[in-house]
Motif scaffolding. Structure first.
Motif, PDB file in Angstrom:
ATOM      1  N   ARG A 150       0.816  -1.220   0.000  1.00  0.00           N
ATOM      2  CA  ARG A 150       0.000   0.000   0.000  1.00  0.00           C
ATOM      3  C   ARG A 150       0.848   1.269   0.000  1.00  0.00           C
ATOM      4  O   ARG A 150       0.497   2.269  -0.631  1.00  0.00           O
ATOM      5  CB  ARG A 150      -0.920  -0.016   1.227  1.00  0.00           C
ATOM      6  CG  ARG A 150      -1.762   1.236   1.405  1.00  0.00           C
ATOM      7  CD  ARG A 150      -2.689   1.089   2.605  1.00  0.00           C
ATOM      8  NE  ARG A 150      -3.477   2.288   2.822  1.00  0.00           N
ATOM      9  CZ  ARG A 150      -3.105   3.293   3.602  1.00  0.00           C
ATOM     10  NH1 ARG A 150      -1.933   3.221   4.249  1.00  0.00           N
ATOM     11  NH2 ARG A 150      -3.874   4.349   3.755  1.00  0.00           N
ATOM     12  N   MET A 151       1.976   1.266   0.707  1.00  0.00           N
ATOM     13  CA  MET A 151       2.806   2.466   0.846  1.00  0.00           C
ATOM     14  C   MET A 151       3.847   2.599  -0.268  1.00  0.00           C
ATOM     15  O   MET A 151       4.615   3.544  -0.275  1.00  0.00           O
ATOM     16  CB  MET A 151       3.548   2.425   2.194  1.00  0.00           C
ATOM     17  CG  MET A 151       2.663   2.483   3.422  1.00  0.00           C
ATOM     18  SD  MET A 151       1.877   4.089   3.652  1.00  0.00           S
ATOM     19  CE  MET A 151       3.307   5.122   4.023  1.00  0.00           C
ATOM     20  N   ARG A 237      -0.977  11.991   4.308  1.00  0.00           N
ATOM     21  CA  ARG A 237      -0.500  10.847   5.092  1.00  0.00           C
ATOM     22  C   ARG A 237      -1.641  10.284   5.907  1.00  0.00           C
ATOM     23  O   ARG A 237      -2.722  10.878   5.995  1.00  0.00           O
ATOM     24  CB  ARG A 237       0.658  11.280   5.983  1.00  0.00           C
ATOM     25  CG  ARG A 237       0.430  12.612   6.699  1.00  0.00           C
ATOM     26  CD  ARG A 237       1.685  13.130   7.346  1.00  0.00           C
ATOM     27  NE  ARG A 237       1.591  14.556   7.686  1.00  0.00           N
ATOM     28  CZ  ARG A 237       2.516  15.216   8.355  1.00  0.00           C
ATOM     29  NH1 ARG A 237       3.592  14.600   8.793  1.00  0.00           N
ATOM     30  NH2 ARG A 237       2.377  16.497   8.601  1.00  0.00           N
ATOM     31  N   ASP A 238      -1.422   9.147   6.503  1.00  0.00           N
ATOM     32  CA  ASP A 238      -2.486   8.475   7.239  1.00  0.00           C
ATOM     33  C   ASP A 238      -2.886   9.207   8.511  1.00  0.00           C
ATOM     34  O   ASP A 238      -4.019   9.084   8.967  1.00  0.00           O
ATOM     35  CB  ASP A 238      -2.066   7.045   7.585  1.00  0.00           C
ATOM     36  CG  ASP A 238      -2.131   6.116   6.379  1.00  0.00           C
ATOM     37  OD1 ASP A 238      -3.038   6.293   5.543  1.00  0.00           O
ATOM     38  OD2 ASP A 238      -1.278   5.214   6.266  1.00  0.00           O
ATOM     39  N   ARG A 239      -1.965   9.922   9.104  1.00  0.00           N
ATOM     40  CA  ARG A 239      -2.290  10.744  10.267  1.00  0.00           C
ATOM     41  C   ARG A 239      -1.528  12.058  10.143  1.00  0.00           C
ATOM     42  O   ARG A 239      -0.577  12.171   9.377  1.00  0.00           O
ATOM     43  CB  ARG A 239      -1.950  10.028  11.580  1.00  0.00           C
ATOM     44  CG  ARG A 239      -0.507   9.597  11.725  1.00  0.00           C
ATOM     45  CD  ARG A 239      -0.298   8.830  13.036  1.00  0.00           C
ATOM     46  NE  ARG A 239       1.115   8.560  13.282  1.00  0.00           N
ATOM     47  CZ  ARG A 239       1.777   7.508  12.800  1.00  0.00           C
ATOM     48  NH1 ARG A 239       1.138   6.620  12.038  1.00  0.00           N
ATOM     49  NH2 ARG A 239       3.061   7.328  13.068  1.00  0.00           N
ATOM     50  N   ALA A 243       4.187  10.734  10.512  1.00  0.00           N
ATOM     51  CA  ALA A 243       3.894   9.726   9.497  1.00  0.00           C
ATOM     52  C   ALA A 243       4.533  10.136   8.175  1.00  0.00           C
ATOM     53  O   ALA A 243       4.638  11.329   7.872  1.00  0.00           O
ATOM     54  CB  ALA A 243       2.390   9.567   9.316  1.00  0.00           C
ATOM     55  N   LEU A 246       1.957   9.334   1.987  1.00  0.00           N
ATOM     56  CA  LEU A 246       1.378   8.483   0.962  1.00  0.00           C
ATOM     57  C   LEU A 246       1.692   9.107  -0.399  1.00  0.00           C
ATOM     58  O   LEU A 246       2.167   8.448  -1.304  1.00  0.00           O
ATOM     59  CB  LEU A 246      -0.136   8.358   1.157  1.00  0.00           C
ATOM     60  CG  LEU A 246      -0.591   7.607   2.410  1.00  0.00           C
ATOM     61  CD1 LEU A 246      -2.072   7.815   2.652  1.00  0.00           C
ATOM     62  CD2 LEU A 246      -0.277   6.121   2.260  1.00  0.00           C
ATOM     63  N   ASN A 311      -1.954  -0.309  -3.996  1.00  0.00           N
ATOM     64  CA  ASN A 311      -1.806   1.148  -3.957  1.00  0.00           C
ATOM     65  C   ASN A 311      -2.376   1.866  -5.175  1.00  0.00           C
ATOM     66  O   ASN A 311      -1.929   2.961  -5.530  1.00  0.00           O
ATOM     67  CB  ASN A 311      -0.339   1.539  -3.734  1.00  0.00           C
ATOM     68  CG  ASN A 311       0.577   1.138  -4.882  1.00  0.00           C
ATOM     69  OD1 ASN A 311       0.125   0.644  -5.913  1.00  0.00           O
ATOM     70  ND2 ASN A 311       1.873   1.353  -4.700  1.00  0.00           N
ATOM     71  N   LYS A 314      -3.303   5.567  -5.033  1.00  0.00           N
ATOM     72  CA  LYS A 314      -2.314   6.647  -5.132  1.00  0.00           C
ATOM     73  C   LYS A 314      -2.421   7.417  -6.451  1.00  0.00           C
ATOM     74  O   LYS A 314      -1.982   8.563  -6.530  1.00  0.00           O
ATOM     75  CB  LYS A 314      -0.898   6.092  -4.987  1.00  0.00           C
ATOM     76  CG  LYS A 314      -0.481   5.790  -3.551  1.00  0.00           C
ATOM     77  CD  LYS A 314       1.026   5.559  -3.469  1.00  0.00           C
ATOM     78  CE  LYS A 314       1.481   5.340  -2.044  1.00  0.00           C
ATOM     79  NZ  LYS A 314       2.955   5.261  -1.924  1.00  0.00           N
TER      80      LYS A 314
END
Length: 337
Positions: A150-151, A237-239, A243, A246, A311, A314
């Motif tokens: 995913r990343m 980003r996820d948070r 972090a 992405l 991903n 993205k």
């Protein structure tokens, strides 16, 4: 962590010579990445050569006669000092924004500018010594290729590695067309364009950059530019903190009224190196600065993405992040020096 020898040095030439004498030695500056890798048994140096006493921390204008042609940033200067320096905030706010988007204040206070460029991927397969990883151990395979990716990369990856490069600072430096000065073993300095500094994985994913063994980053040079007033850095980003990206986008616009004279766009979180969005830049040159043209350029750039199994999101995220960064750049820099 394995045992290691700790060696002090006070000159760049001495540091390079010490490294040359021991093929298993590493330079130690801020240590914010290297020490983590040693604790995880990913990096195994048997000697650390402390370079923190080297006189490579200054930030100054580069002048020819009375004319400024840019700024030089010491390779051992701290990220915090670079981000908050008056010359950087005034003339290169894009770099300030990118540095402040990375890590935490505590890490920025320790991390060096040169070390930031040399940090290694945060791919979980690279950090897990029980998993195959061509970057950590060439020839073992890439666990992320058929694993949870995913990343991981959507541009420039190879069957040998799909990891992404983590630095926010380097993405801004890419858009700013910076150059990296390094001291070689003979004491001479060579200059490397930032967009040539990091490598795509191809058949040698263990090589993150084009540095030769023993070369030491002495400074980063930022050429004079015309888009300080119209620059933006957007990091998704996820948070909201602590972090990695992405997708991130550094964007700068040189404008003549509402006409785009030139666009400077680089992306993070999508490749093994800062990804220069050359297709988007070419499409925007000479166009009016409108949402329609921003979307046209973003979609054209992302049309060449090759997402992996986890991903695909993205691609759409990249389009929206490029558009957002360009809109913010058009609106204007949102803080004062």
């Amino acid at each position: 962590m394995r045992p290691f020898k700790f060696t002090n040095t006070t000159t760049s030439y001495a540091a390079i010579n010490l490294l040359d004498k021991n093929p298993n030695a590493s330079f130690l500056a801020g240590g914010t990445n290297l020490l983590d890798l040693m604790k995880e048994d990913v990096e195994r140096p048997d000697e650390l050569i402390d370079i923190t006493r080297l006189d490579l921390t200054s930030i100054s204008s580069i002048t020819t006669g009375t004319n400024s042609r840019g700024v030089s940033i010491g390779g051992l200067g701290k990220n915090t000092d670079a981000a908050n320096h008056q010359l950087i905030r005034k003339n290169y706010p894009l770099l300030t924004k990118a540095i402040l988007a990375g890590a935490s204040a505590q890490i920025r206070n320790m991390a060096t500018n040169g070390g930031n460029l040399l940090q290694r991927t945060r791919c979980s397969y690279f950090y897990d010594t029980a998993m195959p990883c061509n970057k950590r151990m060439p020839g073992t395979g890439c666990g992320a290729m058929d694993g949870f990716n995913r990343m991981h990369a959507i541009f420039g990856w190879s069957d040998n590695c799909v990891a992404v490069y983590p630095s926010d600072m380097a993405v801004a430096l890419s858009a700013l067309n910076a150059s990296i000065n390094v001291m070689q073993q003979d004491g001479k300095i060579r200059s490397i364009a930032i967009n040539d500094f990091h490598r795509l994985p191809e058949t040698h994913p263990e090589k993150d950059n084009v540095l030769n063994r023993g070369e030491l980053i002495t400074s980063i040079e930022l050429p004079k530019n015309n888009f300080a007033a119209h620059a933006a850095y957007v990091k998704v980003r996820d948070r909201n903190s602590y972090a990695f990206a992405l997708v991130s986008v550094a964007a700068g616009l040189v404008l003549d009224g509402n006409k785009i004279v030139s666009a400077h766009i680089s992306m993070g979180g999508v490749a093994h190196k800062p990804w220069q969005a050359l297709k988007a830049e070419a499409i925007l040159k000479g166009k009016t600065a409108t949402l329609t043209n921003f979307r046209l350029a973003a979609e054209a750039e992302m049309s060449e993405a090759k997402p992996l199994s986890h991903n695909k999101f993205k691609v759409g995220l990249g389009i929206n992040t490029i558009i957002s960064a360009l809109e913010m750049a058009l609106k204007g820099t949102d803080f004062k020096a």
